[in-house]
Design a protein around this motif. Structure first.
Motif, short mmCIF file in Angstrom:
data_model
loop_
_atom_site.label_atom_id
_atom_site.label_comp_id
_atom_site.label_asym_id
_atom_site.label_seq_id
_atom_site.Cartn_x
_atom_site.Cartn_y
_atom_site.Cartn_z
N MET A 46 0.77 -1.29 0.03
CA MET A 46 0.10 -0.08 0.09
C MET A 46 1.03 1.23 -0.14
O MET A 46 0.63 2.19 -0.71
CB MET A 46 -0.83 0.04 1.17
N LEU A 47 1.93 1.38 0.78
CA LEU A 47 3.04 2.38 0.98
C LEU A 47 3.50 2.75 -0.42
O LEU A 47 3.56 3.90 -0.82
CB LEU A 47 3.95 2.05 2.12
N SER A 48 4.13 1.43 -1.03
CA SER A 48 4.83 1.82 -2.54
C SER A 48 3.75 2.29 -3.36
O SER A 48 4.26 3.39 -4.10
CB SER A 48 5.30 0.47 -2.64
N LEU A 49 2.49 1.85 -3.32
CA LEU A 49 1.61 2.28 -4.47
C LEU A 49 1.31 3.67 -4.02
O LEU A 49 0.94 4.41 -5.15
CB LEU A 49 0.26 1.38 -4.25
N HIS A 50 1.17 4.16 -2.75
CA HIS A 50 0.69 5.39 -2.34
C HIS A 50 1.77 6.46 -2.73
O HIS A 50 1.68 7.50 -3.26
CB HIS A 50 0.24 5.43 -1.01
N ILE A 51 3.22 6.05 -2.49
CA ILE A 51 4.17 6.86 -2.49
C ILE A 51 4.72 7.24 -4.06
O ILE A 51 4.95 8.23 -4.39
CB ILE A 51 5.32 6.69 -1.69
N ASP A 52 5.11 5.90 -4.55
CA ASP A 52 5.79 6.19 -5.75
C ASP A 52 5.39 5.10 -6.86
O ASP A 52 6.08 4.79 -7.87
CB ASP A 52 7.23 6.04 -5.71
N LEU A 53 4.14 4.23 -6.57
CA LEU A 53 3.78 3.32 -7.67
C LEU A 53 5.06 2.28 -7.93
O LEU A 53 5.22 1.92 -8.90
CB LEU A 53 3.41 3.66 -8.99
N PHE A 54 5.99 1.92 -7.15
CA PHE A 54 6.92 0.87 -7.23
C PHE A 54 8.04 1.54 -8.13
O PHE A 54 8.47 0.62 -8.67
CB PHE A 54 6.50 -0.46 -7.56
N MET A 55 8.06 2.97 -8.59
CA MET A 55 8.84 3.49 -9.28
C MET A 55 10.04 4.38 -8.70
O MET A 55 10.66 5.08 -9.53
CB MET A 55 8.17 4.05 -10.50
N GLY A 56 10.21 4.48 -7.50
CA GLY A 56 11.09 5.33 -6.90
C GLY A 56 10.78 6.72 -7.22
O GLY A 56 9.79 7.21 -7.42
N LEU A 57 11.84 7.51 -7.42
CA LEU A 57 11.80 9.06 -7.58
C LEU A 57 10.87 9.39 -8.86
O LEU A 57 10.16 10.24 -8.65
CB LEU A 57 13.21 9.62 -7.58
#
Lengths: 71, 393
Positions: free
Chosen positions: B136-147
């Motif tokens: 959930m965090l990755s999807l919310h922060i960066d869509l698993f794509m980093g910067l």
């Protein structure tokens, strides 16, 4: 006339915005009773949405109920 | 009064800014919902470790001995930072096999802060199984794509704020003949969605604006910290750029650095000590970097970094935080809603659900037949033309 229409449209939205900003800041800047103030003020917009979406439905229900009881 | 031409223009802005960002915003609102209760869900999935029951005033163990125990467990590895938990009696030591910036085998050891006993030796973060909250965090922060993902979502946030603003502009002419909160259930389906969209939008406008703007700020965290590191921090460490680090065995006492920081900022909580690192940007070969924060709801979000010389154990500087990082720090709680107890979190979730319905209703209006949408616009335009003869196009 112009001002009256303006306040008719924007009066409530402005009040809600002030309540939300107050609620957000009260919990951030204060503790204890300010948290309670924050929760109460932030409930107002939530209740506003619930009341206004249900109001027409309840009115319709009420009307059909009246029709039944006084044919 | 609003000019007819302007309404057309704002309608165009509202339509396109919303259309582009809606699906991503919907994703953000949905993944954000469980994240509001991050602490609660995390405590429920991973029950907190049971700490030895000791009197509340038991002093903290010496940080040097905690660091030494970690080194004995991993003699070939490097201690990178020590985190002193401010909620629980725990200390975490973060270690990596190399000093390389991209070493992904970093892992942490959790200690009881009073007995210096190891509570848990965690596997490297990169080898831990994906958790629900992690996804959930990755999807919310960066869509698993980093910067790049963060910057993309930041752009979506900007479009969202533009959509809110244009929506507010359109609200005036739309409501000219309607009372506040009118929902016409007995008319067409599209009108019902439109009325709901207007009601929801205007009531939570302030909240979505605050969460939208603070979300944009949070997505800029990496560039903003980079800017600060490359200007103010770098200026402080200018004379030491390009020099090799001290061997970790020669560093001054961690406990002494911790005590120095606590004496420097009395009344604040020192939470972490980052070890010297000659491969960071900027290179910080001889200094511990310590972070402290205040103890009130607002001041606990404001961090104070300090540099302590790891050769002498003396304080070098309390680094000034620039305005843009202070704004970022204030943005965090206002985005997360985690500063007013569980009731505020519940209210946050209700507003979030409101935002989800707002977005869906917007989509429903868009999917409704184009013809009726045109008719609606024409209707508003007609009534506007009647009101301002001079502006008929």
């Amino acid at each position: 006339m112009y001002t009256r229409n303006y306040s008719r449209i924007w009066g409530k939205p402005l009040m809600l915005a002030i309540l939300i900003i107050f609620g957000l800041l009260a919990a951030l800047l204060g503790t204890g009773v300010w948290h309670l103030c924050s929760w109460i003020t932030l409930c107002v917009p939530v209740l506003t949405i619930i009341i206004f979406t249900l109001k027409p439905k309840l009115e319709r229900l009420h009307k059909s109920h009246c029709r039944y009881s006084h044919p | 009064m609003f000019k007819v031409k302007n309404i057309r223009k704002w309608f165009w802005v509202h339509k396109w800014t919303s259309l582009i960002c809606t699906l991503f915003l919907l994703e953000l609102c949905i993944t954000g919902l469980p994240l509001i209760f991050l602490e609660q869900i995390d405590n429920w999935i991973n029950p907190p470790l049971s700490y030895a029951s000791l009197p509340a005033n038991t002093p903290m163990a010496n940080l040097d001995s905690i660091v030494n125990i970690s080194k004995q467990h991993y003699p070939k590895q490097f201690v990178r930072s020590v985190y002193v938990d401010d909620d629980e009696p725990a200390v975490y030591v973060y270690m990596t096999p190399t000093m390389k910036p991209d070493d992904d085998l970093g892992h942490s050891i959790q200690f009881d802060s009073r007995t210096a006993k190891i509570l848990k030796d965690n596997p490297p973060f990169s080898q831990q199984p994906e958790t629900f909250l992690g996804v959930m965090l990755s999807l919310h922060i960066d869509l698993f794509m980093g910067l790049p993902g963060e910057l993309f979502l930041c752009l979506m946030g900007v479009l969202f704020v533009a959509a809110i603003f244009s929506g507010l502009v359109l609200y005036g002419p739309f409501m000219k003949k309607l009372d506040f909160g009118t929902v016409r259930y007995n008319r067409s389906r599209r009108l019902k969605w439109l009325d709901l969209h207007n009601l929801l939008g205007i009531v939570i406008a302030a909240w979505i604006t605050v969460v939208g703007l603070t979300g944009i700020m949070n997505d800029l965290a990496v560039p903003l910290f980079g800017l600060w590191n490359n200007t103010e921090v770098k200026a402080l460490l200018q004379s030491q750029q390009g020099k090799g680090s001290l061997p970790q065995s020669e560093l001054s006492s961690v406990q002494a650095a911790f005590d120095t920081a606590r004496r420097t900022l009395p009344g604040m909580t020192v939470t972490s000590i980052v070890f010297p690192d000659d491969q960071g940007k900027p290179s910080r070969p001889y200094h511990y970097l310590l972070w402290a924060h205040g103890n009130e709801p607002l001041t606990s979000q404001l961090f104070y970094p300090m540099l302590v010389d790891a050769r002498t154990g003396r304080l070098t500087a309390v680094v000034k935080m620039p305005w843009y990082l202070r704004s970022l720090e204030v943005s965090r709680p206002l985005h997360f809603g985690n500063y007013g107890g569980l009731p505020l979190k519940i209210i946050w979730a209700l507003f979030d659900i409101g935002a989800i319905i707002l977005l869906i209703s917007g989509l429903c209006i868009w999917f409704a037949r184009r013809k009726s949408r045109e008719a609606w616009l024409e209707k508003i335009l007609d009534s506007e033309s009647i009101n301002n003869h001079e502006n008929v196009y």
